[in-house]
Design an enzyme around this catalytic site. Structure first.
Site, PDB file in Angstrom:
ATOM      1  N   CYS A 168     -39.692 112.243 120.007  1.00 58.47           N
ATOM      2  CA  CYS A 168     -40.789 112.189 119.132  1.00 58.47           C
ATOM      3  C   CYS A 168     -42.227 111.851 119.777  1.00 58.47           C
ATOM      4  O   CYS A 168     -43.075 112.143 118.487  1.00 58.47           O
ATOM      5  CB  CYS A 168     -40.353 111.218 117.908  1.00 58.47           C
ATOM      6  SG  CYS A 168     -39.025 111.538 117.596  1.00 58.47           S
ATOM      7  N   HIS A 307     -47.258 106.189 114.223  1.00 53.43           N
ATOM      8  CA  HIS A 307     -46.465 106.671 113.497  1.00 53.43           C
ATOM      9  C   HIS A 307     -46.109 106.874 112.669  1.00 53.43           C
ATOM     10  O   HIS A 307     -44.656 108.244 112.419  1.00 53.43           O
ATOM     11  CB  HIS A 307     -45.587 106.443 115.134  1.00 53.43           C
ATOM     12  CG  HIS A 307     -44.755 107.282 115.281  1.00 53.43           C
ATOM     13  ND1 HIS A 307     -44.186 108.203 116.065  1.00 53.43           N
ATOM     14  CD2 HIS A 307     -42.896 106.407 115.589  1.00 53.43           C
ATOM     15  CE1 HIS A 307     -43.568 108.478 116.032  1.00 53.43           C
ATOM     16  NE2 HIS A 307     -42.122 107.477 115.545  1.00 53.43           N
ATOM     17  N   GLU A 318     -45.292  98.557 114.643  1.00 57.73           N
ATOM     18  CA  GLU A 318     -46.608  99.404 114.612  1.00 57.73           C
ATOM     19  C   GLU A 318     -47.523  98.308 114.225  1.00 57.73           C
ATOM     20  O   GLU A 318     -48.231  98.099 114.853  1.00 57.73           O
ATOM     21  CB  GLU A 318     -46.087 100.814 114.530  1.00 57.73           C
ATOM     22  CG  GLU A 318     -47.496 101.664 114.153  1.00 57.73           C
ATOM     23  CD  GLU A 318     -47.554 103.153 114.381  1.00 57.73           C
ATOM     24  OE1 GLU A 318     -47.851 104.186 114.674  1.00 57.73           O
ATOM     25  OE2 GLU A 318     -46.538 103.682 113.478  1.00 57.73           O
ATOM     26  N   LYS A 339     -46.754 111.557 107.375  1.00 59.73           N
ATOM     27  CA  LYS A 339     -44.640 111.775 107.462  1.00 59.73           C
ATOM     28  C   LYS A 339     -44.666 111.653 106.146  1.00 59.73           C
ATOM     29  O   LYS A 339     -43.336 111.587 105.966  1.00 59.73           O
ATOM     30  CB  LYS A 339     -44.232 110.463 108.436  1.00 59.73           C
ATOM     31  CG  LYS A 339     -44.543 111.450 110.246  1.00 59.73           C
ATOM     32  CD  LYS A 339     -43.291 110.455 110.887  1.00 59.73           C
ATOM     33  CE  LYS A 339     -43.283 111.051 112.703  1.00 59.73           C
ATOM     34  NZ  LYS A 339     -45.213 110.673 112.968  1.00 59.73           N
ATOM     35  N   HIS A 344     -40.410 114.044 109.092  1.00 60.49           N
ATOM     36  CA  HIS A 344     -40.758 113.664 111.150  1.00 60.49           C
ATOM     37  C   HIS A 344     -40.372 115.030 111.808  1.00 60.49           C
ATOM     38  O   HIS A 344     -39.598 115.446 112.042  1.00 60.49           O
ATOM     39  CB  HIS A 344     -40.351 112.321 111.281  1.00 60.49           C
ATOM     40  CG  HIS A 344     -40.446 112.227 112.815  1.00 60.49           C
ATOM     41  ND1 HIS A 344     -40.875 112.335 114.005  1.00 60.49           N
ATOM     42  CD2 HIS A 344     -39.693 110.710 113.565  1.00 60.49           C
ATOM     43  CE1 HIS A 344     -40.921 112.159 114.756  1.00 60.49           C
ATOM     44  NE2 HIS A 344     -39.909 110.723 114.855  1.00 60.49           N
ATOM     45  N   PHE A 404     -37.793 108.136 120.913  1.00 61.14           N
ATOM     46  CA  PHE A 404     -36.936 107.506 121.464  1.00 61.14           C
ATOM     47  C   PHE A 404     -36.203 107.445 123.339  1.00 61.14           C
ATOM     48  O   PHE A 404     -37.566 107.811 123.811  1.00 61.14           O
ATOM     49  CB  PHE A 404     -35.294 107.902 121.762  1.00 61.14           C
ATOM     50  CG  PHE A 404     -34.526 107.730 119.475  1.00 61.14           C
ATOM     51  CD1 PHE A 404     -34.928 107.097 119.051  1.00 61.14           C
ATOM     52  CD2 PHE A 404     -33.360 108.583 119.445  1.00 61.14           C
ATOM     53  CE1 PHE A 404     -34.728 106.982 117.865  1.00 61.14           C
ATOM     54  CE2 PHE A 404     -32.663 108.174 118.624  1.00 61.14           C
ATOM     55  CZ  PHE A 404     -33.583 107.315 117.883  1.00 61.14           C
TER      56      PHE A 404
END
Length: 416
Positions: A168, A307, A318, A339, A344, A404
């Protein structure tokens, strides 16, 4: 960086639609583009909602800009990426005419998961029909660097031609790396970004089994993506593409190009912690590196596109990183998660959200975080731009992307 690098073109293809106008209008309406998935039979999957690119011939929709013959050779993610990249090139007005200019123009486009549609279909064909029914184009169709290959061939860009895969964080890494190619003299112009066609059976099955997706809002899709809200229960899969044209500043100025902003900071790091869960302050270190490269203090950031995926752990991690960096001044920072409206887009997210940050700076408006009905205690005292856009003079923006494998990227842009 040894040379200044600016953005002179943008291309967007998202659940809001194609192009700047469709996307900015979507952000300003503060409405979700999430819907019930209709690309395949979703009934047996735990998560049944997604952000799908609108297909059609109406303005702002994705249409068949690539011939049917060529489309059969490529997975949908390649097509998405090629369209966004070509829109960015056309927006920039850069069409090199000389051999030297072509040699100094390159492409760096990536994807987080690549050609899952083609992989799934080809595997089914082998089982059902036999090996001879698999297309000879299946490998070119699924490899991630084929976006760059297609764009490079179509535009005669003979400079760096590269693909990046970092889950991502792909789109953000592509932009940051492409800026370095220019800064270090490897190119004068680079097309960079990410693309994803992840609304697929395999993606929903895999993320679903990992319990990463939202499952509580299948009957009300527009409520499913809710970053930083106490009732969030996972992220929403989306598809799309984002691309920018990066250019050496003097090169852009000499040809009178429109400049959206200058990239002044790029930070990247690894958590070295877990294959899916965030940890070890990796995101924080990426932000700190970007600020250090930019040579600015945190208070210079007017807007941060987080994010913010709507996962239970990721959002808290975050926010804690932001509090650690900004300290008492965190209350003065405007931050939001777009998002919440798009879902996403995985490997495309970093590029799309970098562009959203540039558009926020251009229009002096902060995109909102929608569905923020019951804010998580972790965001108390922070301005998440809840549910409605806010007007603000914006001179410097940050965009975060984490993925990831513990991979992190952070971009900082400023007005020129």
């Amino acid at each position: 960086m040894t040379k200044r690098v600016v953005i002179t073109g943008i291309g967007l293809l998202t659940p809001f639609g194609r192009g700047e106008q469709a996307n900015w209008n979507g952000l300003m309406k503060a409405q979700s583009a999430i819907q019930r998935v209709d690309r395949f039979d979703i009934q047996e999957y735990t998560s049944q909602v997604g952000g799908q690119v609108p297909h059609g011939t109406e303005p702002g929709q994705f249409d068949d800009v690539i011939s049917p013959k060529e489309q059969r050779r490529f997975d949908l993610f390649v097509t998405y990426g090629a369209v966004a990249a070509q829109d960015a090139i056309n927006d920039s007005g850069w069409h090199p005419q000389t051999e030297e200019d072509r040699n100094r123009s390159g492409v760096l486009m990536g994807s987080g998961v690549g050609g899952l549609i083609t992989i799934t279909q080809s595997a089914q064909d082998i089982v059902a029909k036999g090996v001879r029914h698999v297309s000879p184009f299946v490998i070119p169709a699924i490899i991630v660097n084929m976006i760059g290959g297609y764009v490079s061939i179509g535009n005669h860009y003979q400079g760096p031609n590269y693909g990046v895969v970092s889950a991502c964080a792909t789109g953000a890494h592509a932009i940051g790396d492409a800026a370095r190619y220019i800064a270090y003299g490897d190119a004068d112009v680079m097309v960079a970004g990410g693309a994803e066609a992840a609304v697929t059976m395999l993606c929903y099955a895999g993320f679903g089994q990992a319990r990463a997706l939202s499952t509580h809002f299948n009957d009300c899709p527009q409520k499913a993506s809710r970053p930083f809200d106490a009732d969030r229960d996972g992220f929403v899969v989306a598809e799309g593409a984002g691309a920018v044209v990066l250019e050496e500043y003097e090169h852009a100025k000499a040809r009178g190009a429109h400049i959206y902003g200058e990239i002044i900071g790029f930070g990247l790091s690894g958590d070295a912690y877990h294959i899916t869960a965030p940890g070890n302050n990796g995101g924080q270190r990426a932000m700190e590196m970007a600020l250090q490269k930019a040579g600015i203090t945190p208070d210079r950031i007017d807007y941060l596109n987080t994010h913010g995926t709507s996962t239970l752990v990721g959002d808290v991690t975050e926010i804690q990183a932001i509090r650690n960096i900004w300290g008492d001044k965190a209350k003065d920072l405007a931050l939001s998660s777009t998002k919440s409206m798009t879902g996403h887009m995985l490997g495309a997210a970093g590029a799309v959200e970098a562009i959203y940050s540039l558009l926020a700076m251009k229009n002096s408006v902060l995109p909102p975080t929608i569905n923020l009905d019951k804010p998580d205690p972790c965001v108390e005292g922070l301005n998440l731009v809840p549910n409605t856009p806010q007007e603000k003079t914006i001179s410097c923006v940050m965009s975060n992307s984490f993925g990831f494998g513990g991979t992190n990227a952070c971009l900082i842009f400023k007005k020129v």
